[in-house]
Design a protein around this motif. Structure first.
Motif, PDB file in Angstrom:
ATOM      1  N   ARG A   1      -0.427  -0.602  70.325  1.00 28.09           N
ATOM      2  CA  ARG A   1       0.604   0.214  69.662  1.00 28.09           C
ATOM      3  C   ARG A   1       1.777  -0.654  69.218  1.00 28.09           C
ATOM      4  NH1 ARG A   1      -1.072   5.228  70.165  1.00 28.09           N
ATOM      5  NH2 ARG A   1       0.699   5.883  68.941  1.00 28.09           N
TER       6      ARG A   1
ATOM      7  N   ASP B   1      -5.150  11.681  73.993  1.00 28.54           N
ATOM      8  CA  ASP B   1      -3.987  11.369  73.143  1.00 28.54           C
ATOM      9  C   ASP B   1      -2.691  11.950  73.734  1.00 28.54           C
ATOM     10  OD1 ASP B   1      -5.736  10.102  71.459  1.00 28.54           O
ATOM     11  OD2 ASP B   1      -5.774  11.697  69.946  1.00 28.54           O
TER      12      ASP B   1
ATOM     13  N   ALA C   1     -10.847   4.969  68.206  1.00 28.76           N
ATOM     14  CA  ALA C   1      -9.427   4.849  67.867  1.00 28.76           C
ATOM     15  C   ALA C   1      -8.577   5.400  69.005  1.00 28.76           C
ATOM     16  CB  ALA C   1      -9.138   5.612  66.576  1.00 28.76           C
ATOM     17  N   SER C   2      -8.966   6.561  69.521  1.00 27.46           N
ATOM     18  CA  SER C   2      -8.210   7.202  70.590  1.00 27.46           C
ATOM     19  C   SER C   2      -8.171   6.312  71.832  1.00 27.46           C
ATOM     20  CB  SER C   2      -8.866   8.556  70.893  1.00 27.46           C
ATOM     21  OG  SER C   2      -8.298   9.162  72.016  1.00 27.46           O
TER      22      SER C   2
ATOM     23  N   GLY D   1       0.438  11.267  62.044  1.00 36.04           N
ATOM     24  CA  GLY D   1      -0.106  10.612  63.235  1.00 36.04           C
ATOM     25  C   GLY D   1       0.107  11.456  64.472  1.00 36.04           C
ATOM     26  N   ARG D   2       0.476  10.772  65.584  1.00 31.05           N
ATOM     27  CA  ARG D   2       0.677  11.473  66.847  1.00 31.05           C
ATOM     28  C   ARG D   2       2.097  11.275  67.385  1.00 31.05           C
ATOM     29  NH1 ARG D   2      -3.677  11.912  65.170  1.00 31.05           N
ATOM     30  NH2 ARG D   2      -5.658  12.458  66.148  1.00 31.05           N
ATOM     31  N   ASP D   3       2.726  10.149  66.988  1.00 29.20           N
ATOM     32  CA  ASP D   3       4.004   9.745  67.595  1.00 29.20           C
ATOM     33  C   ASP D   3       5.032   9.389  66.534  1.00 29.20           C
ATOM     34  OD1 ASP D   3       2.728   7.492  66.577  1.00 29.20           O
ATOM     35  OD2 ASP D   3       3.492   6.175  68.157  1.00 29.20           O
TER      36      ASP D   3
ATOM     37  N   LYS E   1      -3.167  18.054  59.186  1.00 28.96           N
ATOM     38  CA  LYS E   1      -2.126  17.047  58.911  1.00 28.96           C
ATOM     39  C   LYS E   1      -2.394  16.228  57.659  1.00 28.96           C
ATOM     40  CE  LYS E   1      -2.546  14.119  62.288  1.00 28.96           C
ATOM     41  NZ  LYS E   1      -3.666  14.499  63.118  1.00 28.96           N
TER      42      LYS E   1
ATOM     43  N   ALA F   1      -5.911   3.283  71.163  1.00 25.75           N
ATOM     44  CA  ALA F   1      -4.527   3.742  70.957  1.00 25.75           C
ATOM     45  C   ALA F   1      -3.778   3.921  72.275  1.00 25.75           C
ATOM     46  CB  ALA F   1      -4.519   5.052  70.175  1.00 25.75           C
TER      47      ALA F   1
ATOM     48  N   THR G   1      -1.522   7.092  59.610  1.00 28.09           N
ATOM     49  CA  THR G   1      -1.448   6.070  60.668  1.00 28.09           C
ATOM     50  C   THR G   1      -2.689   6.067  61.563  1.00 28.09           C
ATOM     51  OG1 THR G   1      -0.248   7.483  62.249  1.00 28.09           O
ATOM     52  CG2 THR G   1       1.081   6.204  60.683  1.00 28.09           C
ATOM     53  N   GLY G   2      -3.435   7.173  61.583  1.00 35.93           N
ATOM     54  CA  GLY G   2      -4.674   7.201  62.360  1.00 35.93           C
ATOM     55  C   GLY G   2      -5.651   6.140  61.877  1.00 35.93           C
TER      56      GLY G   2
ATOM     57  N   ARG H   1      -1.861  10.008  77.564  1.00 36.98           N
ATOM     58  CA  ARG H   1      -1.585   8.579  77.776  1.00 36.98           C
ATOM     59  C   ARG H   1      -0.101   8.365  78.085  1.00 36.98           C
ATOM     60  NH1 ARG H   1      -2.655   7.860  71.557  1.00 36.98           N
ATOM     61  NH2 ARG H   1      -0.554   8.330  70.835  1.00 36.98           N
TER      62      ARG H   1
ATOM     63  N   TYR I   1      -5.384   2.834  63.737  1.00 35.17           N
ATOM     64  CA  TYR I   1      -6.061   2.806  65.036  1.00 35.17           C
ATOM     65  C   TYR I   1      -7.578   2.843  64.864  1.00 35.17           C
ATOM     66  CZ  TYR I   1      -1.388   3.466  66.799  1.00 35.17           C
ATOM     67  OH  TYR I   1      -0.060   3.282  67.076  1.00 35.17           O
ATOM     68  N   ARG I   2      -8.038   3.582  63.859  1.00 31.84           N
ATOM     69  CA  ARG I   2      -9.484   3.606  63.592  1.00 31.84           C
ATOM     70  C   ARG I   2      -9.984   2.220  63.220  1.00 31.84           C
ATOM     71  NH1 ARG I   2     -11.906   8.828  62.284  1.00 31.84           N
ATOM     72  NH2 ARG I   2     -10.449  10.408  63.001  1.00 31.84           N
TER      73      ARG I   2
ATOM     74  N   ARG J   1     -10.525  14.261  73.094  1.00 36.92           N
ATOM     75  CA  ARG J   1      -9.594  13.393  72.353  1.00 36.92           C
ATOM     76  C   ARG J   1      -8.155  13.901  72.502  1.00 36.92           C
ATOM     77  NH1 ARG J   1      -8.944  11.374  66.757  1.00 36.92           N
ATOM     78  NH2 ARG J   1     -10.506  12.699  65.810  1.00 36.92           N
TER      79      ARG J   1
HETATM   80  O1   DC Z   1      -5.439  11.078  63.068  1.00 34.93           O
HETATM   81  P1   DC Z   1      -6.782  10.427  63.443  1.00 34.93           P
HETATM   82  O2   DC Z   1      -7.806  11.403  63.921  1.00 34.93           O
HETATM   83  O3   DC Z   1      -7.319   9.557  62.352  1.00 34.93           O
HETATM   84  O4   DC Z   1      -6.419   9.448  64.673  1.00 34.93           O
HETATM   85  C1   DC Z   1      -7.405   8.728  65.376  1.00 34.93           C
HETATM   86  C2   DC Z   1      -6.870   8.350  66.752  1.00 34.93           C
HETATM   87  O5   DC Z   1      -5.833   7.367  66.623  1.00 34.93           O
HETATM   88  C3   DC Z   1      -6.228   9.483  67.534  1.00 34.93           C
HETATM   89  O6   DC Z   1      -7.187  10.172  68.327  1.00 34.93           O
HETATM   90  C4   DC Z   1      -5.171   8.801  68.363  1.00 34.93           C
HETATM   91  C5   DC Z   1      -4.803   7.586  67.579  1.00 34.93           C
HETATM   92  N1   DC Z   1      -3.506   7.707  66.882  1.00 34.93           N
HETATM   93  C6   DC Z   1      -2.368   7.460  67.619  1.00 34.93           C
HETATM   94  O7   DC Z   1      -2.467   7.212  68.824  1.00 34.93           O
HETATM   95  N2   DC Z   1      -1.160   7.464  67.033  1.00 34.93           N
HETATM   96  C7   DC Z   1      -1.028   7.742  65.725  1.00 34.93           C
HETATM   97  N3   DC Z   1       0.187   7.722  65.164  1.00 34.93           N
HETATM   98  C8   DC Z   1      -2.181   8.045  64.954  1.00 34.93           C
HETATM   99  C9   DC Z   1      -3.415   8.040  65.576  1.00 34.93           C
END
Ligand code: DC
Length: 194
Positions: A83, A154, A73-74, A104-106, A15, A77, A33-34, A157, A37-38, A150
Motif C-alpha cells: 500500500r 478488505d 489483489a485483495s 477504491g476502498r480507502d 463504483k 492489498a 485504484t483497484g 485488514r 492492486y490487481r 473479499r
Molecule cells: O475494486 P477492485 O475489485 O478492482 O479491487 C481489487 C482489490 O484491491 C480489492 O479487493 C481490495 C484492493 N483495493 C484496495 O485495497 N484499495 C483500493 N483503493 C482499491 C482496491
C-alpha cells in the motif's frame, strides 16, 4: 482547479460505472485504484517489489478483471509495504490540476481525506454477487462466497481497511438502477462544484 471525487465501496456495488460516468460528465481524470492492486497480484514474485516497480505495461494486462485477479489483489492489498508503495502516485493523481475521480476502498479515508466529494457506494452482498455472476457466469453460490470473503478481508485488514469516511455520503445501489445511481452521484458533485 483541484477537485477530487473519492468513491469507495465493496466490489460490484457500481463504483466503477459511477466513477467513469462522473469523470466523463465533468471532464475529470479517472483512476481505478483497484487495478493497481490487481496488477501487483497478477505480476507474481514478491508483491512488495512488484508494487515498487509497477509499470504501465503491468496495468495493461488483459487478465486483471477476473475473479481470481480480484482475490489475489485483495490478498496483496493487506500488505502495508504494498500500500505504501502506491500512495504517492494516487495522491498526485487525486490533486492534479483539472479534477480527478478515484475509486477504491480507502480513497476518502487515507489517500485523499481532503477530497471535495466523498461517496461510499454499496449494495447487499447478494445483489453484488448476482451482478458479478451475470458478468462472469459460473456457480452463483461460489461467486457469493467470494464476494463475502473479499469484503471481510478488505474491511478487516489492519492497514487502510475499507470503510466509509465519516463525511462520506452513502449511496446504496441494491434497489437502484445504475442510471439512478449515476444521477444521484452527479447531483452531489454538481452541488459541491456550485
Ligand atoms: O475494486 P477492485 O475489485 O478492482 O479491487 C481489487 C482489490 O484491491 C480489492 O479487493 C481490495 C484492493 N483495493 C484496495 O485495497 N484499495 C483500493 N483503493 C482499491 C482496491
Amino acid at each position: 482547479m483541484i477537485f477530487t471525487v473519492a468513491i469507495d465501496g465493496p466490489a460490484a456495488a457500481g463504483k466503477g460505472t459511477i466513477s467513469r460516468a462522473i469523470a466523463a460528465r465533468f471532464g475529470f481524470a479517472h483512476l481505478d485504484t483497484g487495478l493497481l492492486y490487481r496488477a501487483v497480484g497478477a505480476k507474481g514474485g514478491d508483491p512488495i517489489v512488484a508494487a515498487q516497480t509497477l509499470s504501465p505495461e503491468d496495468l495493461a494486462r488483459g487478465d486483471l478483471r477476473t475473479l481470481q485477479a480480484g482475490q489475489a489483489a485483495s490478498r496483496v492489498a493487506a500488505i502495508p509495504e504494498v500500500r505504501a508503495a502506491l500512495v504517492d502516485f494516487q495522491r498526485r493523481f487525486a490533486r492534479a490540476e483539472g479534477g480527478a475521480v478515484l475509486d477504491g476502498r480507502d480513497i476518502g479515508t487515507v489517500i485523499c481525506p481532503e477530497a471535495e466529494v466523498k461517496l461510499f457506494v454499496t449494495a447487499s452482498a447478494e445483489v453484488r454477487a448476482h451482478r458479478r455472476h451475470a458478468e462472469v457466469g459460473g456457480d452463483y453460490d461460489q461467486v457469493l462466497r467470494e464476494v463475502v470473503e473479499r469484503d471481510a478481508r478488505d474491511a478487516g485488514r489492519a492497514d487502510a481497511p475499507m470503510r466509509a469516511a465519516e463525511d462520506a455520503i452513502v449511496i446504496d445501489t441494491s434497489d437502484m438502477t445504475i442510471d439512478a445511481a449515476v444521477a444521484r452521484a452527479a447531483e452531489i458533485v454538481a452541488a459541491r462544484l456550485g
